[in-house]
Design a protein around this motif. Sequence first.
Motif, mmCIF file in Angstrom:
data_model
loop_
_atom_site.group_PDB
_atom_site.id
_atom_site.type_symbol
_atom_site.label_atom_id
_atom_site.label_comp_id
_atom_site.label_asym_id
_atom_site.label_seq_id
_atom_site.Cartn_x
_atom_site.Cartn_y
_atom_site.Cartn_z
ATOM 1 N N GLY A 85 85.789 51.618 55.307
ATOM 2 C CA GLY A 85 84.599 50.905 55.754
ATOM 3 C C GLY A 85 83.615 50.897 54.923
ATOM 4 N N ASP A 97 77.715 51.290 64.565
ATOM 5 C CA ASP A 97 77.976 49.788 64.220
ATOM 6 C C ASP A 97 79.254 49.641 63.094
ATOM 7 N N HIS A 98 79.831 50.851 62.835
ATOM 8 C CA HIS A 98 81.165 50.696 61.870
ATOM 9 C C HIS A 98 82.115 49.956 62.668
ATOM 10 N N PRO A 99 82.890 49.134 62.135
ATOM 11 C CA PRO A 99 84.041 48.556 62.747
ATOM 12 C C PRO A 99 85.207 49.334 63.522
ATOM 13 N N TYR A 112 83.117 50.696 66.713
ATOM 14 C CA TYR A 112 82.748 49.748 67.931
ATOM 15 C C TYR A 112 83.801 49.101 68.301
ATOM 16 N N ARG A 113 84.678 48.468 67.408
ATOM 17 C CA ARG A 113 85.613 47.525 68.038
ATOM 18 C C ARG A 113 86.777 48.237 68.857
ATOM 19 N N LEU A 156 80.453 39.119 66.329
ATOM 20 C CA LEU A 156 81.485 40.221 66.176
ATOM 21 C C LEU A 156 82.397 40.230 65.121
ATOM 22 N N ASP A 157 82.547 38.987 64.566
ATOM 23 C CA ASP A 157 83.477 38.786 63.384
ATOM 24 C C ASP A 157 82.566 39.153 61.936
ATOM 25 N N CYS A 163 79.409 41.341 61.768
ATOM 26 C CA CYS A 163 78.187 42.046 62.099
ATOM 27 C C CYS A 163 77.860 43.577 61.445
ATOM 28 N N VAL A 164 78.759 43.583 60.542
ATOM 29 C CA VAL A 164 78.344 44.977 59.821
ATOM 30 C C VAL A 164 77.523 44.663 59.012
#
Length: 374
Positions: A7, A239-241, A244-245, A321-322, A324-325
Motif C-alpha cells: 500500500g 484510510d489505507h485500502p 477501510y475496504r 472510494l475508487d 480516495c487514498v
Amino acid sequence: MATPSQGPQADYERAEPGHAEPPPQQTRTAPEAPLAWPGDSEVRIVLWGPTFSGKTTFLGALFLAPERIEGFGTWNIIPLSEESSLFQRAIVKTLEDGHAFPPKTLTEGKPLAWRFVGDLIGSGHSRRLMPFRVPSRLRGGGWNRSGDTVTFTLHIQDLPGEAYDFSKPYPNQNAIIRHLADANALIYLHDPLRDADEFEALTMGFFRDMTEALQTYDPDKLIKGRLHHHVATCVTKFDHPAIYREALKQTFALCDPEPPHAPRVTDENGKAFFAWICDLYRDEGVNYMRAALETKFLPQRVRYYATSAIGFYQKNGQVNLDDCVNSGPVPDPVTGKMVNGIRGPLHPINVLEPLVNLAMAVRKAKPGTPGGGR
C-alpha cells in the motif's frame, strides 16, 4: 495477509521528501533533565506507541483537525510556550505546504502545552461530552464552562518510541517510567499493518515491558491490580485500502450519508472494529497487545477509535472510494523528483475526538484518585 510494505501509505514516517524550509531536527538523544509534568496540569496525556507508529504525524494532524472536521463544535488550540508554538508551525508547514510526512519526533522530551477552547453547543456532542448542568466538582480548574465554552489544558511530552522500549538501556529511563506513571491518560497508536509482520516482536515486547514497569513502579496507584490510566486506543491508517475496504465489506464501517461521504466507524462500533482488526492481522504480538489492553487497564477506561491523520483524498468536496487514498507520489519541492507524500489537504479522522474524550474522562474521575484530576 497484508504486510507493512503493502500500500502507498505503509511508510508514513520513513518518507523524507525535501523541504524548502525543513523543520528543525535534533540529535536523537534523551532529555538531559528529568521529565516532569507541570504542577498545574490536570490533564496529563502521553502519546504512546512503538517506533514508527506515527506519533509525530498524529500530533501534527491535531492542529489541523479543528478546521477540517464537522459536527464536533468549534475549537481553538493555543500554544502555551515558545517551543510549543515553534513545533506547531513547523509540523503544519511540513504537512500542508510541503505535502510531506514529518520526520520522527521533533522535540524529544521537551514539554509541550496547548490550551483547548471549544464550543460544543449544536455540535451533536455537547450533551455527551458536557451535560447541560455541570457538577460543581467539574467547574473551574482546567475545565470551565462559561456560556457555551469548554476549556482544558493539554500537556504532552512527545518521546521517540525507543524511549519506551524498556528491554534496552535508555538515558533517564527511571524518569520516563515516572513520567508515565504520573500521567492520567494515554493515547496508544496501533498500526495494524506494521504490527502485523516484522514488528511483531517489538509490539509484544513494547507492551509487556511497559505495563510491567508501570505496575511495579507505584503499586499504590493500581486499581484492583490494574493500571489507573484512561486509554484511547487509536487504530491508525484507517484510510489505507487494506483497512477501510474490508471494514466496509464487513459492515464495521459505513459511508457517511452526508458529504463528503467518507467511510467511518461509529463510536458504538469502535471496540468491535478493534477486535476485528486484531483477528484480521493476528499474530503473537497483536494477541499480547490486545490482551494487555483488556487485562492491564480498567475496561471502562479504555476506548477504541478508527483513526487517520491525513484522512481520505477529496475532489470537489466528495470522497470517491475508487480514488480516495491521500498519500502517493508527489513532486519534491526542492528536487522535483516524485517521492511518497500527501496528495491533498488533510482531513483528520478521530484525532481531536480522542483527546477531548480523554480530558472529559479525567475530569469525571474523582479528583485526587489515580486517573483523576488534581
